[in-house]
Design an enzyme around this catalytic site. Structure first.
Site, short mmCIF file in Angstrom:
data_model
loop_
_atom_site.label_atom_id
_atom_site.label_comp_id
_atom_site.label_asym_id
_atom_site.label_seq_id
_atom_site.Cartn_x
_atom_site.Cartn_y
_atom_site.Cartn_z
CE LYS A 215 -3.68 -2.11 -0.47
NZ LYS A 215 -4.33 -3.31 0.44
C1 LIG Z 1 -5.51 -4.08 0.77
C2 LIG Z 1 -6.99 -4.47 0.97
C3 LIG Z 1 -8.11 -4.38 2.62
C4 LIG Z 1 -6.92 -5.05 2.84
O1 LIG Z 1 -5.84 -4.19 3.65
P1 LIG Z 1 -5.02 -5.19 4.98
O2 LIG Z 1 -4.31 -3.93 5.35
O3 LIG Z 1 -4.46 -6.19 4.30
O4 LIG Z 1 -6.43 -6.01 6.00
C5 LIG Z 1 -9.10 -4.46 1.97
N1 LIG Z 1 -9.75 -3.51 0.79
C6 LIG Z 1 -9.13 -3.12 -0.11
C7 LIG Z 1 -10.02 -2.39 -1.19
C8 LIG Z 1 -7.85 -3.86 0.17
O5 LIG Z 1 -7.08 -3.06 -0.95
#
Ligand SMILES: *Cc1c(COP(=O)(O)O)cnc(C)c1O
Length: 402
Positions: free
Chosen positions: A200
């Site tokens: 991210k």
């Molecule tokens: C990455 C992601 C999540 C989950 O994130 P985590 O921190 O891994 O729990 C949820 N929704 C979307 C759209 C994502 O891309």
């Protein structure tokens, strides 16, 4: 014997566009992250404490919200948000079918019923008109997603929720740094969740945050994030604290370690710069791909500040004699990584078998999925890397031109 001319696909024995593999995403870790992690390891406090609190405060500021809670994933943040709002058995939560499974899993975890709806064709985020049509007397929460880092139609969705007495939990896993008409994502919904997963825009390896303006919701999420205890551990064991606590709810274990929060604080020092780089790379893709009619580029709506978590293109399949899977395989052979965001929720076996949606239920999302291809985008990419991706896309598109 096959000729190794510049247009020959690598899978056909041609020279790949790149000699080394370009991954889809890479974390960007600098000296400040390393320094802060070592300081934390040597500080005597490595679980949730001052650094997690500081990260939560800084993320809330960045997101334009009064309160923040750092947790160990966006999934945890979404789960806490629904639990804090009291969504449960008998309630319906409306979300997009074009998202990551976490959004829908957490609705099931609180015992509520997921109601899927289609997306808008340009942003691929929740379509407010489809949401309105899906509202029933049991609807409790609307859970939109800011697909790829472009803000969803958050103003319309919040207005709709207000007019119907519903709450909004926004999945902004892609959208830290995004804004709509100058207002940061995080300042619209009742609760907004961010992800600090490895790929991210801001990472702690694993992590996330929930932000809100509502003090009572913030307090409830904090209590639920750590066993339902009404005081958190670092205050309990600090000099000024007390050994006494009470469990007031069957809480979860979603707190973020200070070691990981330290990575996030280091990332925050470079966040503006990293976002600027993502944006510049997107501009470069946009210009170069204008010349490739086999590919449709992602849009940016007037008024949107895009966080550019992903650079997803739509293959113009009517101009190509191959499908998306083949296109992605050829990119891999040219040493370019790619992925697909997302496989529609109602196509996964669990949701197909338990939710009342069949293939064909959500034509916009299904068509988007058939064409979707996410190209590499991360701050450490060079202009040359973007040019390589575009060269490979062009080469494959030319080969399969219908
Ligand atoms: C990455 C992601 C999540 C989950 O994130 P985590 O921190 O891994 O729990 C949820 N929704 C979307 C759209 C994502 O891309």
């Amino acid at each position: 014997m096959k000729l190794n001319t510049p247009g020959t696909l690598a899978s056909d024995g041609g020279t790949p566009v790149r000699s080394t593999f370009l991954p889809l995403a890479l974390p960007s870790i600098g000296e400040s992250e390393k320094r802060r992690v070592i300081e934390t390891l040597e500080s005597g406090w490595i679980t949730t404490g001052p650094r997690s609190h500081e990260l939560a405060t800084r993320v809330a500021e960045l997101a334009g919200a009064r309160h923040g809670l750092a947790v160990n994933s966006a999934t945890g943040a979404l789960h806490l948000a629904l639990a804090a709002l009291g969504a449960g058995a008998g309630d319906e939560v409306i979300t997009s079918t074009y998202t990551f499974a976490a959004c829908v899993n957490v609705i099931e975890h609180v015992g509520a019923t997921p109601v899927l709806v289609d997306v808008e064709a340009d942003t691929l985020s929740l379509d407010p008109q489809a949401v309105e049509a899906a509202i029933t007397p049991r609807t409790r929460v609307i859970l939109p997603v800011d697909y790829a880092g472009h803000p969803c139609a958050i103003e319309e969705i919040v207005a709709l929720a207000r007019s119907r007495g519903l709450r909004v939990v926004e999945d902004a896993a892609h959208a830290l740094g995004a804004a709509w008409r100058g207002r940061p994502i995080g300042s619209f919904a009742d609760i907004t969740a961010f992800s600090f997963y490895a790929t991210k825009n801001l990472t702690t390896g694993e992590g996330g945050a929930a932000v809100t303006d509502d003090e009572a919701l913030a307090e409830r999420m904090q209590v639920l994030s750590l066993h339902g205890m009404n005081r958190d551990a670092w205050k309990r064991y600090a000099d000024t604290g007390s050994w006494y606590y009470e469990v007031v709810a069957p809480g979860f274990k979603y707190n973020l370690s200070d070691v990981l929060a330290a990575i996030g604080l280091g990332q925050l020092e470079r966040f503006t710069e990293m976002q600027r780089r993502r944006s510049a790379l997107a501009v470069r893709y946009h210009a170069a791909l204008a010349e490739v009619p086999e590919v449709r580029r992602p849009i940016t709506r007037e008024g949107a500040t895009h966080a550019w978590h992903l650079y997803p293109v739509a293959l113009q399949l009517e101009r190509l004699s191959c499908d998306r899977a083949r296109f992605a395989r050829e990119l891999r052979a040219e040493n370019i990584g790619s992925s697909v965001h997302f496989i529609p929720i109602h196509f996964h076996p669990h949701f197909r078998d338990t939710l009342p949606y069949r293939a064909g239920a959500f034509p916009v999302a299904e068509e988007a999925y058939r064409r979707a291809l996410t190209l590499p985008l991360y701050p450490a990419m060079t202009d040359r890397d973007v040019d390589d991706v575009v060269a490979a896309v062009r080469k494959i598109a030319r080969h399969f031109r219908a």
